[in-house]
Enzyme design. Sequence first.
Site, short mmCIF file in Angstrom:
data_model
loop_
_atom_site.label_atom_id
_atom_site.label_comp_id
_atom_site.label_asym_id
_atom_site.label_seq_id
_atom_site.Cartn_x
_atom_site.Cartn_y
_atom_site.Cartn_z
N ASP A 281 0.59 -0.76 0.15
CA ASP A 281 0.27 -0.35 0.05
C ASP A 281 1.46 0.75 -0.53
O ASP A 281 1.49 1.70 1.44
CB ASP A 281 -1.06 0.19 1.52
CG ASP A 281 -1.89 1.13 0.79
OD1 ASP A 281 -1.41 2.61 0.96
OD2 ASP A 281 -2.96 1.16 1.20
N HIS A 282 1.31 2.14 -1.25
CA HIS A 282 2.42 2.63 -1.31
C HIS A 282 2.31 3.80 -0.43
O HIS A 282 2.90 4.57 0.02
CB HIS A 282 2.42 2.86 -2.65
CG HIS A 282 1.45 4.53 -3.28
ND1 HIS A 282 0.49 4.05 -4.12
CD2 HIS A 282 1.41 5.46 -3.72
CE1 HIS A 282 -0.23 5.01 -4.13
NE2 HIS A 282 0.65 5.82 -3.84
N GLU B 134 -8.33 14.24 -5.76
CA GLU B 134 -7.38 14.83 -7.28
C GLU B 134 -7.91 15.30 -7.34
O GLU B 134 -8.75 15.30 -8.13
CB GLU B 134 -6.98 13.36 -7.52
CG GLU B 134 -5.99 12.47 -6.20
CD GLU B 134 -6.09 11.36 -7.17
OE1 GLU B 134 -4.61 10.63 -7.54
OE2 GLU B 134 -7.12 9.55 -7.18
N HIS C 296 -5.49 2.71 1.35
CA HIS C 296 -5.03 3.73 1.64
C HIS C 296 -5.81 4.46 2.33
O HIS C 296 -4.52 5.20 3.39
CB HIS C 296 -5.24 4.68 0.41
CG HIS C 296 -4.39 4.26 -0.65
ND1 HIS C 296 -3.44 3.01 -1.01
CD2 HIS C 296 -4.20 4.78 -2.14
CE1 HIS C 296 -2.80 2.93 -2.60
NE2 HIS C 296 -3.24 3.61 -2.88
N LYS D 2 -5.08 18.86 -5.78
CA LYS D 2 -4.77 17.41 -4.89
C LYS D 2 -4.58 18.00 -3.74
O LYS D 2 -4.01 18.73 -3.49
CB LYS D 2 -3.34 17.64 -6.16
CG LYS D 2 -2.79 16.20 -5.67
CD LYS D 2 -2.77 14.50 -5.45
CE LYS D 2 -1.84 14.25 -5.59
NZ LYS D 2 -2.32 12.86 -5.95
C1 BG6 Z 1 -3.66 4.90 -6.35
C2 BG6 Z 1 -4.35 4.86 -7.08
O1 BG6 Z 1 -3.16 3.23 -6.05
O2 BG6 Z 1 -3.72 6.14 -6.18
C3 BG6 Z 1 -4.75 6.16 -7.97
O3 BG6 Z 1 -5.13 3.37 -8.45
C4 BG6 Z 1 -4.26 7.37 -7.27
O4 BG6 Z 1 -6.39 5.96 -9.10
C5 BG6 Z 1 -2.76 6.95 -6.39
O5 BG6 Z 1 -4.00 8.34 -8.32
C6 BG6 Z 1 -2.78 8.71 -6.04
O6 BG6 Z 1 -1.26 8.12 -5.61
P1 BG6 Z 1 -0.93 9.56 -4.58
O7 BG6 Z 1 0.38 8.60 -4.39
O8 BG6 Z 1 -0.87 10.18 -5.58
O9 BG6 Z 1 -1.99 10.29 -3.67
#
Ligand code: BG6
Length: 517
Positions: free
Chosen positions: A204-205, A243, A267, A372
Amino acid sequence: MTPDDDPTAENPLIEGLERLPVRPTSLVIFGGLGDLSKRKLLPALYNLAHEGALPERFHLVGTSRSPMSDAEFREDAAQAIRQFSRREPDETVLDALLAEVRWVAGTFDDPETYSRIAEVLADFDERAGALSLNRAFYLSTAPDFFPVIVEQLGGHGLNRCADDRAGDVRIVIEKPFGTTLASAEALNRTVLGVFDERQVFRIDHYLGKETVQNMLAFRFSNRMFEPVWNRDHIQSVQITAGEDIGIGSRAGYYDGAGALRDLVQNHMMQLLCLLAMEPPIDLSADEVRNEKVKVLKAIRPPLPEEIDGMSVRGQYAAGQSSGDEVAGYLEEEGVPADSTTETYAALRLHVQNWRWSGVPFYLRTGKRLARKVTEIAVTLKPVPHMAFGGFDPGHAPLSANVLVFTMQPNEGVSLSLGAKIPGTRMKIRPVQMDFQYGTSFVSQSPEAYERLIMDAMRGDATLFTRNDEAEAQWRIMDPIVSRWEDSDAALPQYEAGSQGPAEAETLLRDGDRWRRV
Ligand code: BG6
């Protein structure tokens, strides 16, 4: 605070397994030249190499069905790194990183692909002599391929190192981990039928982001938060992942997923858990994840009849983004004209335990919102007695203290406080006390994937989702997903570039307000 008076004496609490050495590793990326690999994984590897963080012996293998030579992979990987790396690549470091890359072309259901991967890995092992190499498999493919890759790895004995070798084998699995509770459970069964949980790293980044980890640092290295971190002092918690972008070229994936699955289930639930969890005994993977799972268990999955009252969805219509006219979701390339996929989701959840009983947690995410912004805002209750303004019932209430953790765009933490406006009268106005990453620390934050790839290679799963955690997240989302899929109610629309659908207001309680995106 300037870097000079920054007490960079590191906090012992946040020194953990990251001190573990990174052992020599062979890394195989499935989907080696896919979008994620080009934009994130390869640049992350480059930046780790640039910082001297990769082990001295590190081998990279890419695989997918595209026929390609090792040299072509090297060239394409270098190109991707030049385009997407957060720092201008140094060609010497780049050459060293990619000097011995290997490419295995083959489909993911073909046993032959795995025999060839096994040969390449055996070759690296042999060249390492007495040194044992760890192996890591990174599944950066469409999720439909996860089960077949896992089974094939198991079938070829690639879930363990060769008998005469002592290294560890790890598997890193990208999101989405399932699309419902049942599919997440099925995937867990497949994965755990081949690998032990300690070998599995579900990505989960968000957990790799500096400010997300900073939630742990702030909460558990500062005494001042804990006394107010509960239902007696906190009015509400608001988590936003807004976003401004649309879905771009991702219709194929996004239209089957929608905002709830794409961002909330993973997330945003992680952010909620880090905010609401009890202090862990230490930052080891199991202690942290045990506490997060307890939070998820304290959120009762909504009953079908409760869902309309605690959730709102929406879909963007045409509008403006950064001054440009932009299309609505249904006009986006690849989206069916009658799609009912939500591009906006808002929920009101309750963590039903002693600490949080009665405190609403508002979650909100959307594509094509005004800007964003990823943040968590914790609003405290008003002071119990208004000394200012005497007994005048018409006196405007003081603004509540709000503690905001901002992950994007400007990483930092801010606290709003009431302060006296200079002058001869006692007038109070909110002021901000800010901590900004960019000004308090000189170094640039690494990309989330740099941290996560390192941790997976080290074997530290603290920042990864455990099997029961993924299932507990789905248990909460599943009833909402089904209700939305079955509902024939009109899907609220919102103009691109706006704050989202007006219907979201209905979720708010007791004077709470959505913060502006
Ligand atoms: C991803 C989603 O996991 O996270 C995307 O699939 C989203 O739709 C993105 O844009 C958002 O990540 P970050 O790091 O830009 O907030």
